[in-house]
Scaffold this active site. Sequence first.
Site, PDB file in Angstrom:
ATOM      1  N   ASN A  10      89.990 118.737  65.276  1.00 19.56           N
ATOM      2  CA  ASN A  10      88.761 117.834  65.211  1.00 19.56           C
ATOM      3  C   ASN A  10      88.401 117.475  66.555  1.00 19.56           C
ATOM      4  O   ASN A  10      88.872 116.801  67.182  1.00 19.56           O
ATOM      5  CB  ASN A  10      89.028 116.852  64.342  1.00 19.56           C
ATOM      6  N   LYS A  12      85.375 116.135  67.138  1.00 17.29           N
ATOM      7  CA  LYS A  12      84.391 115.107  67.338  1.00 17.29           C
ATOM      8  C   LYS A  12      83.402 115.225  68.260  1.00 17.29           C
ATOM      9  O   LYS A  12      83.043 116.355  68.608  1.00 17.29           O
ATOM     10  CB  LYS A  12      85.432 113.557  67.637  1.00 17.29           C
ATOM     11  N   HIS A  94      85.747 112.122  56.843  1.00 12.67           N
ATOM     12  CA  HIS A  94      86.693 111.638  57.939  1.00 12.67           C
ATOM     13  C   HIS A  94      86.189 110.101  57.981  1.00 12.67           C
ATOM     14  O   HIS A  94      85.091 109.756  57.877  1.00 12.67           O
ATOM     15  CB  HIS A  94      86.024 112.210  59.443  1.00 12.67           C
ATOM     16  N   GLU A  96      85.773 108.093  60.452  1.00 11.96           N
ATOM     17  CA  GLU A  96      84.738 107.873  61.237  1.00 11.96           C
ATOM     18  C   GLU A  96      83.357 107.865  60.721  1.00 11.96           C
ATOM     19  O   GLU A  96      82.283 107.219  60.897  1.00 11.96           O
ATOM     20  CB  GLU A  96      84.672 108.558  62.552  1.00 11.96           C
ATOM     21  N   GLU A 166      94.830 110.610  56.350  1.00  5.84           N
ATOM     22  CA  GLU A 166      94.767 110.036  57.774  1.00  5.84           C
ATOM     23  C   GLU A 166      94.658 108.474  57.867  1.00  5.84           C
ATOM     24  O   GLU A 166      93.576 107.866  57.663  1.00  5.84           O
ATOM     25  CB  GLU A 166      93.611 110.396  58.374  1.00  5.84           C
ATOM     26  N   GLY A 172      93.725 107.847  66.579  1.00  6.03           N
ATOM     27  CA  GLY A 172      93.289 107.536  68.195  1.00  6.03           C
ATOM     28  C   GLY A 172      93.801 106.665  68.936  1.00  6.03           C
ATOM     29  O   GLY A 172      93.495 106.201  69.665  1.00  6.03           O
ATOM     30  N   SER A 212      97.286 110.595  65.310  1.00  8.47           N
ATOM     31  CA  SER A 212      98.028 110.410  66.651  1.00  8.47           C
ATOM     32  C   SER A 212      99.085 111.807  66.654  1.00  8.47           C
ATOM     33  O   SER A 212     100.200 111.371  66.945  1.00  8.47           O
ATOM     34  CB  SER A 212      98.718 109.200  67.033  1.00  8.47           C
TER      35      SER A 212
HETATM   36  C1  PEP Z   1      91.421 112.622  63.776  1.00  9.99           C
HETATM   37  O1  PEP Z   1      90.136 112.323  64.102  1.00  9.99           O
HETATM   38  O2  PEP Z   1      91.148 113.215  62.660  1.00  9.99           O
HETATM   39  C2  PEP Z   1      92.609 112.386  64.305  1.00  9.99           C
HETATM   40  C3  PEP Z   1      93.638 112.328  63.647  1.00  9.99           C
HETATM   41  O3  PEP Z   1      92.588 111.954  65.360  1.00  9.99           O
HETATM   42  P1  PEP Z   1      93.741 111.652  66.505  1.00  9.99           P
HETATM   43  O4  PEP Z   1      94.753 112.809  66.412  1.00  9.99           O
HETATM   44  O5  PEP Z   1      93.199 111.500  67.967  1.00  9.99           O
HETATM   45  O6  PEP Z   1      94.447 110.362  65.938  1.00  9.99           O
END
Ligand code: PEP
Length: 251
Positions: A10, A12, A94, A96, A166, A172, A212
């Site tokens: 992803n 973003k 997601h 976000e 998630e 992040g 992460s």
């Molecule tokens: C995500 O945005 O779906 C995500 C898992 O980000 P990150 O791997 O940076 O934690």
Amino acid sequence: MNRKKIVAGNWKMNMTIDQSNDLINELKLISENNVEVKIAPSFTNLYKAVAILKDSEIEVIAQNVHSEMRGAFTGEISTEMLKSIGVNTTIIGHSERRKYFNETDLVLSKKVKASIENSLNVIFCVGEELSEREKDNHFELIRTQITNGLLDLNSDEIKNIIIAYEPVWAIGTGMTANTQQIQEMHEFIRGLIYDKYGHDISSMIRILYGGSVKPNNAKEIFSLDDVDGGLIGGASLNFSDFNSIVNAANG
Ligand code: PEP
């Protein structure tokens, strides 16, 4: 059941068209073997990404979609528009989108319905905030997100859904959930699918972990019984890290 693993990047709101093209040209070197690899560039980079990857097994997917087919919805992109440029899968829900764009369970379930009705596959994201986990409310919250977002789909429709768990506090932040937290939540989610759709469907639905995932923890996470790959944010923006994570999923 042997479920094929998925590694989805992803991107973003990152990457200009030139940066996107450069990374995609590197990604063509990925040898996937037994993994489905997907990337979700921004809307402005999708068309070109599909063109560059037309002879590749890597699938180009969208980060978001609107629930209406067309009309006066300034700034939005429809399922039909995505399909018309060769994009057949989208991420929905997601954290976000939920947090910064106020996408509620109701909004998300409409997006899921519209996508499935228009033959767009979905990676549907769920995850709890740290405060919910601290209150020991995380299982109930995930139950609500799954129930409201997905469980009015029929048995044929649900087969086109990939779920991504998630935990918001792990996205992040460099903080991953530990393997016990991941496995127990994935098992719980598969149980929700089992309760509604039965054994065959629950054992074929793929559930990704996101939060992460990095080259140094991917293998351990992907080896968990109910983890069928990962949704990768930060580490998908760099060829070497993303390639290592794909290799970790390859076994
Ligand atoms: C995500 O945005 O779906 C995500 C898992 O980000 P990150 O791997 O940076 O934690």
